[in-house]
Write a protein that holds these residues in place. Structure first.
Motif, PDB file in Angstrom:
ATOM      1  N   ILE A 187      92.424   6.597 -36.402  1.00  0.00           N
ATOM      2  CA  ILE A 187      91.311   5.892 -37.059  1.00  0.00           C
ATOM      3  C   ILE A 187      90.225   5.539 -36.049  1.00  0.00           C
ATOM      4  N   GLY A 188      90.621   5.054 -34.888  1.00  0.00           N
ATOM      5  CA  GLY A 188      89.642   4.671 -33.878  1.00  0.00           C
ATOM      6  C   GLY A 188      88.834   5.840 -33.357  1.00  0.00           C
ATOM      7  N   VAL A 189      89.507   6.950 -33.073  1.00  0.00           N
ATOM      8  CA  VAL A 189      88.803   8.130 -32.544  1.00  0.00           C
ATOM      9  C   VAL A 189      87.865   8.717 -33.603  1.00  0.00           C
ATOM     10  N   MET A 190      88.334   8.815 -34.837  1.00  0.00           N
ATOM     11  CA  MET A 190      87.476   9.362 -35.892  1.00  0.00           C
ATOM     12  C   MET A 190      86.266   8.464 -36.146  1.00  0.00           C
ATOM     13  N   THR A 191      86.469   7.153 -36.079  1.00  0.00           N
ATOM     14  CA  THR A 191      85.346   6.229 -36.239  1.00  0.00           C
ATOM     15  C   THR A 191      84.334   6.418 -35.123  1.00  0.00           C
ATOM     16  N   ALA A 192      84.825   6.556 -33.894  1.00  0.00           N
ATOM     17  CA  ALA A 192      83.927   6.756 -32.756  1.00  0.00           C
ATOM     18  C   ALA A 192      83.163   8.075 -32.883  1.00  0.00           C
ATOM     19  N   ILE A 193      83.832   9.127 -33.338  1.00  0.00           N
ATOM     20  CA  ILE A 193      83.160  10.416 -33.513  1.00  0.00           C
ATOM     21  C   ILE A 193      82.041  10.306 -34.539  1.00  0.00           C
ATOM     22  N   TYR A 194      82.319   9.628 -35.644  1.00  0.00           N
ATOM     23  CA  TYR A 194      81.286   9.491 -36.676  1.00  0.00           C
ATOM     24  C   TYR A 194      80.099   8.687 -36.159  1.00  0.00           C
ATOM     25  N   LEU A 195      80.369   7.542 -35.523  1.00  0.00           N
ATOM     26  CA  LEU A 195      79.281   6.680 -35.069  1.00  0.00           C
ATOM     27  C   LEU A 195      78.454   7.333 -33.967  1.00  0.00           C
ATOM     28  N   GLU A 196      79.092   8.106 -33.120  1.00  0.00           N
ATOM     29  CA  GLU A 196      78.391   8.693 -31.975  1.00  0.00           C
ATOM     30  C   GLU A 196      77.735  10.030 -32.298  1.00  0.00           C
ATOM     31  N   GLU A 197      78.369  10.819 -33.162  1.00  0.00           N
ATOM     32  CA  GLU A 197      77.896  12.187 -33.376  1.00  0.00           C
ATOM     33  C   GLU A 197      77.202  12.410 -34.719  1.00  0.00           C
ATOM     34  N   PHE A 198      77.587  11.680 -35.739  1.00  0.00           N
ATOM     35  CA  PHE A 198      77.105  11.998 -37.086  1.00  0.00           C
ATOM     36  C   PHE A 198      76.277  10.884 -37.728  1.00  0.00           C
ATOM     37  N   ALA A 199      76.560   9.634 -37.426  1.00  0.00           N
ATOM     38  CA  ALA A 199      75.888   8.523 -38.111  1.00  0.00           C
ATOM     39  C   ALA A 199      74.417   8.450 -37.722  1.00  0.00           C
ATOM     40  N   PRO A 200      73.535   8.208 -38.692  1.00  0.00           N
ATOM     41  CA  PRO A 200      72.110   8.039 -38.366  1.00  0.00           C
ATOM     42  C   PRO A 200      71.886   6.738 -37.592  1.00  0.00           C
ATOM     43  N   ASP A 201      70.908   6.748 -36.730  1.00  0.00           N
ATOM     44  CA  ASP A 201      70.604   5.566 -35.918  1.00  0.00           C
ATOM     45  C   ASP A 201      69.686   4.638 -36.718  1.00  0.00           C
ATOM     46  N   ASN A 202      70.304   3.767 -37.520  1.00  0.00           N
ATOM     47  CA  ASN A 202      69.534   2.820 -38.320  1.00  0.00           C
ATOM     48  C   ASN A 202      70.119   1.424 -38.168  1.00  0.00           C
ATOM     49  N   LYS A 203      69.582   0.473 -38.898  1.00  0.00           N
ATOM     50  CA  LYS A 203      70.025  -0.921 -38.754  1.00  0.00           C
ATOM     51  C   LYS A 203      71.474  -1.107 -39.182  1.00  0.00           C
ATOM     52  N   VAL A 204      71.892  -0.380 -40.214  1.00  0.00           N
ATOM     53  CA  VAL A 204      73.270  -0.515 -40.683  1.00  0.00           C
ATOM     54  C   VAL A 204      74.246  -0.078 -39.592  1.00  0.00           C
ATOM     55  N   THR A 205      73.977   1.073 -38.973  1.00  0.00           N
ATOM     56  CA  THR A 205      74.836   1.558 -37.891  1.00  0.00           C
ATOM     57  C   THR A 205      74.836   0.595 -36.710  1.00  0.00           C
ATOM     58  N   GLN A 206      73.666   0.070 -36.381  1.00  0.00           N
ATOM     59  CA  GLN A 206      73.583  -0.879 -35.271  1.00  0.00           C
ATOM     60  C   GLN A 206      74.372  -2.146 -35.553  1.00  0.00           C
ATOM     61  N   ILE A 207      74.321  -2.631 -36.781  1.00  0.00           N
ATOM     62  CA  ILE A 207      75.095  -3.827 -37.147  1.00  0.00           C
ATOM     63  C   ILE A 207      76.587  -3.553 -37.045  1.00  0.00           C
ATOM     64  N   ILE A 208      77.003  -2.356 -37.489  1.00  0.00           N
ATOM     65  CA  ILE A 208      78.426  -1.992 -37.395  1.00  0.00           C
ATOM     66  C   ILE A 208      78.867  -1.957 -35.936  1.00  0.00           C
ATOM     67  N   GLU A 209      78.074  -1.353 -35.071  1.00  0.00           N
ATOM     68  CA  GLU A 209      78.450  -1.251 -33.657  1.00  0.00           C
ATOM     69  C   GLU A 209      78.504  -2.620 -32.994  1.00  0.00           C
ATOM     70  N   VAL A 210      77.553  -3.491 -33.328  1.00  0.00           N
ATOM     71  CA  VAL A 210      77.570  -4.843 -32.762  1.00  0.00           C
ATOM     72  C   VAL A 210      78.822  -5.598 -33.195  1.00  0.00           C
ATOM     73  N   ASN A 211      79.198  -5.459 -34.463  1.00  0.00           N
ATOM     74  CA  ASN A 211      80.397  -6.143 -34.955  1.00  0.00           C
ATOM     75  C   ASN A 211      81.671  -5.579 -34.345  1.00  0.00           C
ATOM     76  N   ILE A 212      81.699  -4.271 -34.107  1.00  0.00           N
ATOM     77  CA  ILE A 212      82.868  -3.677 -33.443  1.00  0.00           C
ATOM     78  C   ILE A 212      83.000  -4.242 -32.028  1.00  0.00           C
ATOM     79  N   ASN A 213      81.895  -4.337 -31.312  1.00  0.00           N
ATOM     80  CA  ASN A 213      81.929  -4.911 -29.962  1.00  0.00           C
ATOM     81  C   ASN A 213      82.366  -6.371 -29.991  1.00  0.00           C
ATOM     82  N   ASN A 214      81.933  -7.111 -31.000  1.00  0.00           N
ATOM     83  CA  ASN A 214      82.319  -8.517 -31.110  1.00  0.00           C
ATOM     84  C   ASN A 214      83.801  -8.675 -31.449  1.00  0.00           C
ATOM     85  N   LEU A 215      84.341  -7.735 -32.250  1.00  0.00           N
ATOM     86  CA  LEU A 215      85.756  -7.818 -32.613  1.00  0.00           C
ATOM     87  C   LEU A 215      86.663  -7.691 -31.405  1.00  0.00           C
ATOM     88  N   ALA A 216      86.200  -6.998 -30.370  1.00  0.00           N
ATOM     89  CA  ALA A 216      87.019  -6.825 -29.169  1.00  0.00           C
ATOM     90  C   ALA A 216      87.154  -8.120 -28.377  1.00  0.00           C
TER      91      ALA A 216
END
Length: 388
Positions: A187-216
């Motif tokens: 799950i983690g690797v597939m999520t990283a692949i989507y966010l890094e390679e396929f996901a558009p760079d918009n506010k929704v993606t940025q919010i998801i990445e910020v929350n992932i960093n905060n969860l750590a």
């Protein structure tokens, strides 16, 4: 001479002194940190090493009906204060397994109890002086000796201190980690692949990445509360099982694996992707056949580090009930189990002094596993890392 030198700056000497003082402060901080670490390791090894040895006493037992039915009465008072109840409890089973012993006298090396073992190791014990003198006499005669403590590594927990082992906790940790990595890594690797390679760079993606960093960075006990509420109360996953423990730790490990996998994917040069597109490959083909293999060392390193962190966690597993008394090792992921950190926590609260050394020994085993995992992560990264 200094005044005639056009390149002389008076502040240079002052700056050099400040730099030297700062260097000394940083060196002192490193030395202080290493001193604390050295003291910690020394204290743990000093207290834990004796647990890897266990004392045994040589006894002659006349095998008869009394010994087979009530072994607690076959020794005199002094010997009863030395021999472990756990060994006496197991004697009738040995007699039933060896019926040819009936009517003979057999010699055994019997397990000593915790208080006698502490005295043999030169530590404080609550034995009476007469019993201590008896033990010293038997030691001088060679009828008490210390052996490698196989009980610690091949039996589960016990309310009898000398018969308590770490085996059930080690098996529980292995099963829990299998569940954790089986869920978190894909799950983690597939999520990283989507966010890094396929996901558009918009506010929704940025919010998801910020929350992932905060969860750590949030306290791990919150993941335990989440596992209790969702997996146990809502989905009905068996409490205290490696399954619910592994699923809870998978939630905690996901942010680490996602962040490290994204960093590994980002480190692959853009020219690799551009060359693939130039040959007519699709984005999925470029990612699958070129980017992902090159990022694999970083992904593997991050996954192993996440595994090491999950293996050392206690708080979330206590919340989901993996601190239960488990005398036997589990054989499946749905039975009640405990893990190494939880077993150490349990032993640390026991009143008997013998559990002090068992607690330290458990810490030594856990530290050895964690250091080994981190060493493997570093070695694999150096072996497979591609430098550009």
């Amino acid at each position: 001479m200094k005044k005639t030198n056009d390149f002389y700056i008076p502040q240079i000497a002052q700056r050099n002194r400040k730099a030297k003082r700062f260097m000394y402060i940083t060196m002192a901080a490193v030395i202080l940190s290493l001193s604390f670490l050295g003291f910690f390791l020394f204290d743990i090894v000093k207290n834990g090493y004796p647990a890897f040895q266990q004392s045994y006493i040589k006894v002659d037992v006349t095998i008869d009906e009394e010994a087979a039915e009530n072994p607690y009465g076959i020794f005199d008072r002094d010997m009863s204060q030395i021999i472990s109840r756990a060994w006496l409890r197991s004697l009738p089973q040995e007699i039933r397994e060896n019926p040819e012993w009936m009517g003979t006298t057999q010699t055994f090396w019997a397990l000593t109890n915790a208080e006698a073992d502490q005295h043999v190791k030169g530590k404080h014990s609550r034995l009476k002086q007469r019993t201590k003198d008896k033990i010293d006499q038997l030691l001088a005669q060679g009828e008490i000796e210390k052996r490698f403590n196989v009980i610690f590594f091949f039996t589960g927990d016990s309310k009898i201190p000398e018969n308590a082992g770490f085996y059930a906790a080690m098996i529980g940790s292995v099963l829990t980690m299998i569940v954790t990595m089986s869920l978190a890594v894909p799950i983690g690797v597939m999520t990283a692949i989507y966010l890094e390679e396929f996901a558009p760079d918009n506010k929704v993606t940025q919010i998801i990445e910020v929350n992932i960093n905060n969860l750590a960075a949030i306290p791990s006990i919150l993941f335990g509360l989440l596992g209790l509420a969702i997996f146990i109360n809502f989905f009905g996953v068996p409490r205290s099982s490696p399954l619910v423990g592994g699923m809870t730790l998978a939630l905690m490990s996901l942010p680490i694996i996602i962040v490290s996998s994204k960093a590994a994917l980002k480190s692959v040069p853009a020219s690799i992707r551009q060359a693939g597109y130039g040959l007519g490959l699709t984005k999925w083909q470029v990612t699958r056949d070129h980017v992902l293999p090159l990022a694999f060392p970083g992904i593997l390193t991050g996954s192993i580090i996440a595994l090491a962190q999950a293996m050392g966690e206690t708080a979330p597993l206590i919340i989901v009930g993996m601190i239960a008394f488990v005398p036997d090792a589990v054989t499946n992921i749905t039975s009640a189990a405990t893990v190494m950190p939880a077993q150490i926590f349990t032993w640390s609260g026991m009143p008997e002094r013998a559990y002090i050394e068992k607690t330290a020994a458990g810490i030594i085993v856990l530290l050895t596993v964690l250091i080994s995992l981190n060493t493997i992560a570093v070695l694999l990264r150096k072996k497979f890392e591609v430098k550009w």
